[in-house]
Design a protein around this motif. Structure first.
Motif, short mmCIF file in Angstrom:
data_model
loop_
_atom_site.label_atom_id
_atom_site.label_comp_id
_atom_site.label_asym_id
_atom_site.label_seq_id
_atom_site.Cartn_x
_atom_site.Cartn_y
_atom_site.Cartn_z
N LEU A 77 1.85 -4.58 -4.69
CA LEU A 77 1.87 -4.07 -3.32
C LEU A 77 2.66 -2.76 -3.30
O LEU A 77 3.83 -2.74 -3.70
N LEU A 78 2.02 -1.69 -2.87
CA LEU A 78 2.70 -0.40 -2.72
C LEU A 78 2.94 -0.14 -1.24
O LEU A 78 2.03 -0.26 -0.42
N VAL A 79 4.18 0.20 -0.91
CA VAL A 79 4.53 0.58 0.46
C VAL A 79 5.06 2.00 0.38
O VAL A 79 6.08 2.26 -0.25
N ALA A 80 4.35 2.94 1.01
CA ALA A 80 4.73 4.36 0.92
C ALA A 80 4.72 4.98 2.30
O ALA A 80 3.71 4.92 3.01
N GLY A 81 5.86 5.58 2.68
CA GLY A 81 5.97 6.21 3.98
C GLY A 81 6.50 7.62 3.89
O GLY A 81 7.40 7.90 3.10
N GLY A 82 5.97 8.52 4.69
CA GLY A 82 6.49 9.89 4.77
C GLY A 82 6.48 10.61 3.45
O GLY A 82 5.47 10.65 2.73
N MET A 83 7.64 11.19 3.09
CA MET A 83 7.77 11.94 1.84
C MET A 83 7.64 11.04 0.61
O MET A 83 7.44 11.52 -0.50
N GLY A 84 7.75 9.72 0.81
CA GLY A 84 7.59 8.81 -0.31
C GLY A 84 6.19 8.79 -0.87
O GLY A 84 5.96 8.27 -1.97
N GLN A 85 5.24 9.37 -0.15
CA GLN A 85 3.86 9.41 -0.65
C GLN A 85 3.74 10.25 -1.92
O GLN A 85 2.95 9.93 -2.81
N ALA A 86 4.52 11.33 -2.02
CA ALA A 86 4.41 12.23 -3.18
C ALA A 86 4.82 11.52 -4.47
O ALA A 86 4.04 11.51 -5.44
N PRO A 87 6.01 10.90 -4.57
CA PRO A 87 6.34 10.20 -5.81
C PRO A 87 5.53 8.93 -6.02
O PRO A 87 5.46 8.40 -7.13
N ALA A 88 4.89 8.41 -4.95
CA ALA A 88 4.06 7.21 -5.09
C ALA A 88 2.82 7.49 -5.92
O ALA A 88 2.34 6.62 -6.65
N LEU A 89 2.30 8.70 -5.84
CA LEU A 89 1.04 9.03 -6.51
C LEU A 89 1.10 8.83 -8.02
O LEU A 89 0.24 8.15 -8.59
N PRO A 90 2.10 9.39 -8.74
CA PRO A 90 2.14 9.15 -10.18
C PRO A 90 2.43 7.69 -10.54
O PRO A 90 2.01 7.22 -11.60
N LEU A 91 3.15 6.96 -9.68
CA LEU A 91 3.41 5.55 -9.93
C LEU A 91 2.10 4.75 -9.88
O LEU A 91 1.83 3.92 -10.75
N VAL A 92 1.28 5.03 -8.88
CA VAL A 92 -0.01 4.35 -8.77
C VAL A 92 -0.91 4.73 -9.94
O VAL A 92 -1.61 3.88 -10.51
N ASP A 93 -0.90 6.00 -10.31
CA ASP A 93 -1.70 6.45 -11.45
C ASP A 93 -1.36 5.64 -12.70
O ASP A 93 -2.25 5.16 -13.42
N LYS A 94 -0.06 5.46 -12.94
CA LYS A 94 0.39 4.69 -14.10
C LYS A 94 -0.07 3.23 -14.00
O LYS A 94 -0.58 2.65 -14.99
N MET A 95 0.07 2.63 -12.83
CA MET A 95 -0.25 1.22 -12.69
C MET A 95 -1.75 0.96 -12.76
O MET A 95 -2.20 -0.05 -13.31
N VAL A 96 -2.55 1.88 -12.20
CA VAL A 96 -4.00 1.73 -12.27
C VAL A 96 -4.48 1.86 -13.71
O VAL A 96 -5.36 1.12 -14.16
N LYS A 97 -3.91 2.80 -14.45
CA LYS A 97 -4.29 2.97 -15.86
C LYS A 97 -3.94 1.73 -16.68
O LYS A 97 -4.58 1.47 -17.70
N ASN A 98 -2.93 0.97 -16.23
CA ASN A 98 -2.57 -0.27 -16.91
C ASN A 98 -3.34 -1.48 -16.36
O ASN A 98 -2.93 -2.62 -16.54
N LYS A 99 -4.46 -1.19 -15.66
CA LYS A 99 -5.40 -2.21 -15.20
C LYS A 99 -4.78 -3.18 -14.19
O LYS A 99 -5.08 -4.37 -14.18
N ASN A 100 -3.90 -2.64 -13.34
CA ASN A 100 -3.33 -3.45 -12.28
C ASN A 100 -4.15 -3.30 -11.00
O ASN A 100 -4.76 -2.24 -10.76
#
Length: 324
Positions: free
Chosen positions: A181-204
């Motif tokens: 579960l990713l919860v991203a608000g406001g400026m937190g959206q910018a650092p969320a993007l590479p985190l999701v990229d990493k997790m999606v590549k790891n087949k999550n």
């Protein structure tokens, strides 16, 4: 999946270890380099003390003098997009080596106008690395950030890499084929993007709750959807996002990632307590940073076990920090 997060220094055994803290016996990890007499670091990697001192041919100790320092470069930046009234997407180019280093999750840099004194610099998390081009999002809410986009001078000083932009990074790095579960608000959206990229590549499997926050715009939903993320956009994280999160607890996620302000992190922890959920949480690091090296003390936080840690350096549980 890690079941418990071990507190450690983010720079341990990197080219930046031992760092300046070790020179004055303020190392965050090595008990000897804290001034102690007993080795109790519980670390199986290369010894930090050995890296600082090694035996010379005569049997005495020799001080390591080739300490690595962060890269400083001057480069031109471009305003790729004005996201909202005070929020800008910037892009700049860095050398190959620095670009590769900034691909690591949790990376950030210090930015300032090239002509300005060093005290103008401020930390900014990396949103994207595209070849040698780096993208970041800044919010011009103070004199340092506002100064960066004022005038016609587009030359900028970039200092990096720094790595402790996310607390709980080992979970991000190691979870595979999990439910997140990713919860991203406001400026937190910018650092969320590479985190999701990493997790999606790891087949999550990633489900996201996004809110505009102070930015007043959700700007990563389209890209997340393209990556197969189930996106839930809400007008207010407090009024709609957290209640929705409580419903999603029923899906038994393996990890929660909170990208946003500390108030959001604490609201998620409170929601987990109310639900009775015991789920690991990674959270963006919003601590005040002035030097990034643990020297100035601005990033000091007290933990529930009465310790003080430097959050520009130390990986720990966000829930273990005492709320201000």
């Amino acid at each position: 999946m890690l079941k418990q997060l071990t507190t450690r220094c983010i720079d341990i055994n990197s080219p930046y270890c031992p760092c300046l803290l070790a020179e004055t016996n303020h190392c965050e990890f090595c008990s000897h380099l804290k001034g102690g007499t007993v080795c109790d670091c519980n670390w199986s990697g290369v010894c930090i003390l050995y890296e600082k001192y090694w035996q010379n041919k005569s049997g005495g100790k020799q001080i390591k003098e080739d300490m690595a320092i962060r890269t400083e470069i001057v480069t031109d930046y471009r305003i790729k997009e004005k996201i909202s009234e005070n929020t800008y997407l910037l892009e700049f180019t860095v050398p190959d080596e620095l670009a590769r280093q900034l691909e690591r999750t949790g990376s950030f840099v210090f930015l300032r106008k090239a002509v300005d004194p060093k005290f103008y610099h401020f930390p900014v998390g990396i949103m994207k690395v595209i070849g040698n081009d780096i993208q970041v999002v800044i919010e011009t809410v103070g004199p340092k950030s506002a100064r960066l986009v004022q005038g016609d001078d587009t030359q900028m000083m970039v200092t990096g890499p720094y790595y402790n932009g996310v607390l709980g990074q080992p979970w991000i790095d190691n979870i595979r084929e999990g439910k997140i579960l990713l919860v991203a608000g406001g400026m937190g959206q910018a650092p969320a993007l590479p985190l999701v990229d990493k997790m999606v590549k790891n087949k999550n499997e990633v489900m996201a709750i996004l809110a505009p926050g102070h930015v007043r715009k959700i700007f990563i939903s389209e890209e997340l959807s393209d990556w197969g993320v189930q996106v839930n956009s809400v007008a207010s994280m407090r009024q709609s996002g957290i209640p929705l999160l409580r419903e999603l607890f029923n899906l038994k996620p393996d990890l929660i990632v909170s990208a946003g302000p500390d108030d959001q992190h604490y609201a998620i922890i409170s929601a987990m307590h109310e639900y009775g959920a015991n789920i690991p949480m990674a959270a963006t690091n919003n601590v005040t940073m002035c030097c990034g090296e643990g020297i100035c003390g601005s990033c000091h936080k007290e933990t529930r076990d009465n310790k003080r840690v430097r959050l520009c350096k130390v990986q720990t549980e966000f829930s273990q920090l005492i709320q201000d």
